[in-house]
Each structure stands twice: as structure tokens, then as C-alpha cells.
Design an enzyme around this catalytic site. Structure first.
Site, PDB file in Angstrom:
ATOM      1  CB  SER A  59      -0.868  -0.019   1.258  1.00 24.61           C
ATOM      2  OG  SER A  59      -1.504   1.212   1.463  1.00 24.61           O
ATOM      3  CE1 TYR A  72      -3.713  -1.693   5.529  1.00 24.34           C
ATOM      4  CE2 TYR A  72      -2.769   0.381   4.756  1.00 24.34           C
ATOM      5  CZ  TYR A  72      -3.315  -0.869   4.489  1.00 24.34           C
ATOM      6  OH  TYR A  72      -3.448  -1.285   3.195  1.00 24.34           O
ATOM      7  CE  LYS A  76      -0.908  -3.664   3.872  1.00 24.53           C
ATOM      8  NZ  LYS A  76      -0.964  -4.872   3.038  1.00 24.53           N
TER       9      LYS A  76
END
Length: 116
Positions: A59, A72, A76
């Protein structure tokens, strides 16, 4: 196994200090340890067959931190970092075979017909 694809995602947004510990751990478990576990399971198989690629989808949050997405983004970032060392892997060279100890026999000579 040709191409295992890591496309794991678990996302909870919010102020970092307000996110429950369980949600942070779930994101790290899914987004970081999930792809790492798939890759660790796939590499021995691909090394044995001397072929294959691991595809890990990430991402933008793994390259640039995003507001309200601290856990998050951290997962990532970690996923990208743990995938990088495997991206340059090449299979080891083939095991050399020992030279033959026998001399190959010469092919039979053709017979001539007619006078010498």
C-alpha cells in the site's frame, strides 16, 4: 508452486492512542506476519524446484505514513522491508557432477566393400 501472492489487509483507522490493543495487534498480525509466514512457507518449495516468484502487494501507506493509520502503516512498512531481501534472491548454482572415470568407446569403423 509458481507465484504465491501476499495480498493481506486488515485496517482500523483512528487516533493511535484510541485504538484498542487488540485492533493494533490484529493489523500487525495480518498485514506483517501473514505475508511473512506465507513467504517462509513458499521459499523452501521454490528453492527445491529452483524456480518461482513471491508477489507481495502493499500500500502507499507502506511508503508514506498516513494520518489515522498508524498501525496499518507500520505493518505495511514492515511488510515492504521484510520482502526486500527476498527480491534479489537467485537460486544456487547447480551441483557440479563428478567427471566420468570411463573413457568413451570409439564407434565401430564402417566396413569397406570392394578391393582395398
Amino acid at each position: 508452486m509458481d507465484v504465491p501472492i501476499n495480498n493481506a489487509a486488515s485496517f482500523y483507522a483512528g487516533f493511535f492512542e484510541k485504538l484498542p490493543d487488540a485492533q493494533i495487534r490484529a493489523q500487525i498480525e495480518t498485514n506483517l506476519f501473514g505475508p511473512m509466514n506465507v513467504t517462509r512457507a513458499a521459499l523452501p518449495v521454490m528453492r527445491a524446484q529452483r524456480a518461482g516468484h513471491v508477489l507481495t502487494l502493499s500500500s502507499l501507506a507502506g511508503a508514506v505514513g498516513v494520518d489515522f493509520c498508524v498501525a496499518y502503516s507500520a505493518a505495511k512498512f514492515g511488510s515492504r522491508a521484510s520482502s526486500a531481501p527476498n527480491s534479489s534472491w537467485t537460486p544456487p548454482p547447480p551441483t557440479p557432477r563428478a567427471p566420468s572415470t570411463t573413457t568413451p568407446s570409439a564407434p565401430p569403423r564402417p566396413r569397406r566393400s570392394g578391393p582395398p
